[in-house]
Design a protein around this motif. Structure first.
Motif, PDB file in Angstrom:
ATOM      1  N   ARG A  86       0.801  -1.230   0.000  1.00 43.84           N
ATOM      2  CA  ARG A  86       0.000   0.000   0.000  1.00 43.84           C
ATOM      3  C   ARG A  86       0.827   1.270   0.000  1.00 43.84           C
ATOM      4  N   ARG A  87       2.101   1.182   0.362  1.00 42.22           N
ATOM      5  CA  ARG A  87       2.959   2.371   0.263  1.00 42.22           C
ATOM      6  C   ARG A  87       3.253   2.702  -1.197  1.00 42.22           C
ATOM      7  N   TYR A  88       3.091   1.704  -2.082  1.00 43.97           N
ATOM      8  CA  TYR A  88       3.387   1.879  -3.507  1.00 43.97           C
ATOM      9  C   TYR A  88       2.128   1.975  -4.378  1.00 43.97           C
ATOM     10  N   VAL A  89       1.091   1.248  -4.014  1.00 51.27           N
ATOM     11  CA  VAL A  89      -0.073   1.060  -4.885  1.00 51.27           C
ATOM     12  C   VAL A  89      -1.304   1.698  -4.251  1.00 51.27           C
ATOM     13  N   GLU A  90      -1.988   2.534  -5.018  1.00 49.55           N
ATOM     14  CA  GLU A  90      -3.229   3.150  -4.531  1.00 49.55           C
ATOM     15  C   GLU A  90      -4.376   2.156  -4.563  1.00 49.55           C
ATOM     16  N   GLN A  91      -4.480   1.410  -5.661  1.00 52.24           N
ATOM     17  CA  GLN A  91      -5.608   0.493  -5.802  1.00 52.24           C
ATOM     18  C   GLN A  91      -5.396  -0.436  -6.986  1.00 52.24           C
ATOM     19  N   TYR A  92      -6.105  -1.546  -6.968  1.00 53.77           N
ATOM     20  CA  TYR A  92      -6.320  -2.349  -8.162  1.00 53.77           C
ATOM     21  C   TYR A  92      -7.666  -1.932  -8.741  1.00 53.77           C
ATOM     22  N   TRP A  93      -7.770  -1.934 -10.062  1.00 51.90           N
ATOM     23  CA  TRP A  93      -9.060  -1.637 -10.685  1.00 51.90           C
ATOM     24  C   TRP A  93      -9.379  -2.752 -11.676  1.00 51.90           C
ATOM     25  N   LEU A  94     -10.566  -3.269 -11.545  1.00 50.21           N
ATOM     26  CA  LEU A  94     -10.993  -4.448 -12.291  1.00 50.21           C
ATOM     27  C   LEU A  94     -12.205  -4.087 -13.144  1.00 50.21           C
ATOM     28  N   ILE A  95     -12.147  -4.442 -14.415  1.00 52.14           N
ATOM     29  CA  ILE A  95     -13.246  -4.159 -15.340  1.00 52.14           C
ATOM     30  C   ILE A  95     -13.571  -5.413 -16.134  1.00 52.14           C
ATOM     31  N   ASP A  96     -14.858  -5.730 -16.217  1.00 50.62           N
ATOM     32  CA  ASP A  96     -15.352  -6.783 -17.102  1.00 50.62           C
ATOM     33  C   ASP A  96     -16.471  -6.193 -17.955  1.00 50.62           C
ATOM     34  N   TRP A  97     -16.572  -6.649 -19.203  1.00 54.43           N
ATOM     35  CA  TRP A  97     -17.650  -6.152 -20.058  1.00 54.43           C
ATOM     36  C   TRP A  97     -18.105  -7.231 -21.036  1.00 54.43           C
ATOM     37  N   ASN A  98     -19.333  -7.084 -21.475  1.00 57.76           N
ATOM     38  CA  ASN A  98     -19.933  -7.947 -22.489  1.00 57.76           C
ATOM     39  C   ASN A  98     -20.916  -7.075 -23.260  1.00 57.76           C
TER      40      ASN A  98
ATOM     41  N   THR B 137      -2.097 -15.624 -15.870  1.00 57.89           N
ATOM     42  CA  THR B 137      -2.111 -15.938 -14.438  1.00 57.89           C
ATOM     43  C   THR B 137      -2.950 -14.931 -13.666  1.00 57.89           C
ATOM     44  N   ILE B 138      -3.071 -13.721 -14.195  1.00 56.87           N
ATOM     45  CA  ILE B 138      -3.878 -12.678 -13.563  1.00 56.87           C
ATOM     46  C   ILE B 138      -5.313 -12.698 -14.089  1.00 56.87           C
ATOM     47  N   LEU B 139      -5.464 -12.883 -15.388  1.00 54.64           N
ATOM     48  CA  LEU B 139      -6.756 -12.696 -16.040  1.00 54.64           C
ATOM     49  C   LEU B 139      -7.659 -13.922 -16.004  1.00 54.64           C
ATOM     50  N   SER B 140      -7.089 -15.100 -15.878  1.00 48.96           N
ATOM     51  CA  SER B 140      -7.883 -16.320 -16.040  1.00 48.96           C
ATOM     52  C   SER B 140      -8.863 -16.617 -14.916  1.00 48.96           C
ATOM     53  N   PRO B 141      -8.493 -16.431 -13.640  1.00 50.68           N
ATOM     54  CA  PRO B 141      -9.422 -16.846 -12.586  1.00 50.68           C
ATOM     55  C   PRO B 141     -10.769 -16.116 -12.683  1.00 50.68           C
ATOM     56  N   ASP B 142     -11.857 -16.878 -12.596  1.00 53.91           N
ATOM     57  CA  ASP B 142     -13.175 -16.262 -12.580  1.00 53.91           C
ATOM     58  C   ASP B 142     -13.489 -15.655 -11.219  1.00 53.91           C
ATOM     59  N   ASP B 143     -12.866 -16.196 -10.177  1.00 51.87           N
ATOM     60  CA  ASP B 143     -13.075 -15.668  -8.837  1.00 51.87           C
ATOM     61  C   ASP B 143     -12.270 -14.379  -8.658  1.00 51.87           C
ATOM     62  N   GLU B 144     -12.954 -13.294  -8.294  1.00 46.74           N
ATOM     63  CA  GLU B 144     -12.288 -11.994  -8.182  1.00 46.74           C
ATOM     64  C   GLU B 144     -11.210 -12.007  -7.107  1.00 46.74           C
ATOM     65  N   LYS B 145     -11.451 -12.676  -5.987  1.00 46.32           N
ATOM     66  CA  LYS B 145     -10.449 -12.728  -4.923  1.00 46.32           C
ATOM     67  C   LYS B 145      -9.182 -13.419  -5.408  1.00 46.32           C
TER      68      LYS B 145
ATOM     69  N   ARG C  82      -8.056 -13.318  -8.478  1.00 45.99           N
ATOM     70  CA  ARG C  82      -7.344 -12.362  -9.329  1.00 45.99           C
ATOM     71  C   ARG C  82      -6.581 -11.348  -8.486  1.00 45.99           C
ATOM     72  N   VAL C  83      -7.212 -10.873  -7.427  1.00 47.67           N
ATOM     73  CA  VAL C  83      -6.545  -9.912  -6.540  1.00 47.67           C
ATOM     74  C   VAL C  83      -5.338 -10.561  -5.868  1.00 47.67           C
ATOM     75  N   ALA C  84      -5.487 -11.796  -5.427  1.00 46.48           N
ATOM     76  CA  ALA C  84      -4.362 -12.509  -4.817  1.00 46.48           C
ATOM     77  C   ALA C  84      -3.234 -12.685  -5.823  1.00 46.48           C
ATOM     78  N   ALA C  85      -3.583 -12.938  -7.087  1.00 48.58           N
ATOM     79  CA  ALA C  85      -2.556 -13.091  -8.129  1.00 48.58           C
ATOM     80  C   ALA C  85      -1.825 -11.775  -8.367  1.00 48.58           C
ATOM     81  N   LEU C  86      -2.533 -10.666  -8.311  1.00 44.22           N
ATOM     82  CA  LEU C  86      -1.893  -9.353  -8.447  1.00 44.22           C
ATOM     83  C   LEU C  86      -0.929  -9.098  -7.289  1.00 44.22           C
ATOM     84  N   ASP C  87      -1.362  -9.425  -6.076  1.00 43.77           N
ATOM     85  CA  ASP C  87      -0.474  -9.276  -4.915  1.00 43.77           C
ATOM     86  C   ASP C  87       0.793 -10.113  -5.093  1.00 43.77           C
ATOM     87  N   THR C  88       0.626 -11.375  -5.483  1.00 41.67           N
ATOM     88  CA  THR C  88       1.770 -12.271  -5.661  1.00 41.67           C
ATOM     89  C   THR C  88       2.713 -11.748  -6.735  1.00 41.67           C
TER      90      THR C  88
END
Length: 267
Positions: free
Chosen positions: A33-45, A134-142, A144-150
């Motif tokens: 959090r000292r480096y990153v303000e936020q993750y932003w996630l967008i899905d569309w159809n 590795t970031i985009l594939s998981p359907d579960d949002e949590k 994806r967030v965990a993958a971004l952290d890793t």
């Protein structure tokens, strides 16, 4: 550290965007959090193409993207100096990392942040062997967030006091409307203008004057969307402009339409 922003500053006609996409903001893991303000996630159809527009913040983004009919990819998006447009169509997904001003440099210390300004660089050398799936594939949002952290923790950023200083100074500009002139701001921080500009070039990617002006436009955009009618002369004075004409000039140059026309359109 400031929490994740919940406002829509910078998004042009945010209400229209949210009718087309599923947009979320998520906090990173605490060590980031000292480096990153936020993750932003967008899905569309979408059945019809849609073009989103954003007045960029003084922030570098790493963006993992998957568009229908294209291979997934990752890019470093430096600060865009003008209005940013993105066409969306079909199905797609984006997972973005919005760094705090100054927060990207510890992940890419080989270059000043101005190296990235105005550019969107796919598969850059600072992200070796990064598989966007590795970031985009998981359907579960949590997941994806965990993958971004890793992913980010694996880059092993090293704390940099100058990066922290840059973050603090940009946050101060955003929070204090009385900061209107670079010379006065530098003096209040006990710095020369040249030293302040060098710090911003190295760690933020744009100069302090750009940051001051951009915060003005973000607030004007937000007021145009949330107030009806807007007293533009009073707002110009509130934001530190000499007169309404100067606000109109900057707003039109940045957004592409005069503020009165924009306000009429969104309402």
């Amino acid at each position: 550290m400031a929490p994740v922003r919940r406002d829509t500053r910078g998004i042009v006609d945010a209400a229209e965007l949210f009718t087309h996409v599923d947009f979320r903001r998520v906090e990173p893991a605490e060590p980031l959090r000292r480096y990153v303000e936020q993750y932003w996630l967008i899905d569309w159809n979408l059945s019809e193409p849609y073009v989103s527009h954003v007045v960029p913040h003084p922030a570098v983004n790493i963006v993992f993207q998957r568009f229908e009919g294209q291979d997934p990819f990752v890019e470093v998006a430096g600060i865009q100096l003008g209005l940013f447009a993105q066409k969306l169509e079909g199905r797609g997904r984006v997972c973005g990392i919005k760094f705090r001003p100054g927060g990207f440099r510890p992940f890419a210390p080989e270059h000043p942040v101005t190296h990235w300004t105005g550019h969107r660089i796919r598969s850059p050398e600072v992200l070796p062997d990064t598989d966007p799936l590795t970031i985009l594939s998981p359907d579960d949002e949590k997941a994806r967030v965990a993958a971004l952290d890793t992913f980010l923790l694996g880059l092993d950023p090293q704390p940099d006091p100058q990066a922290d200083l840059a973050t603090t100074l940009v946050d101060r500009i955003g929070a204090d409307r009385t900061i209107r002139r670079v010379t006065d701001f530098a003096r209040s921080e006990g710095m020369s203008v040249r030293l302040l500009q060098r710090l911003f070039a190295t760690y933020v990617g744009v100069g302090p004057k750009w940051v001051i002006l951009r915060h003005r436009i973000h607030e004007a955009l937000e007021r145009a969307e949330t107030e009806a009618p807007v007293d533009w002369a009073a707002l110009a004075a509130d934001l530190g402009y000499a007169d309404q004409a100067h606000l109109v000039r900057d707003f039109t140059a940045t957004v592409g339409v005069p503020p009165t026309a924009y306000a009429q359109g969104v309402h």
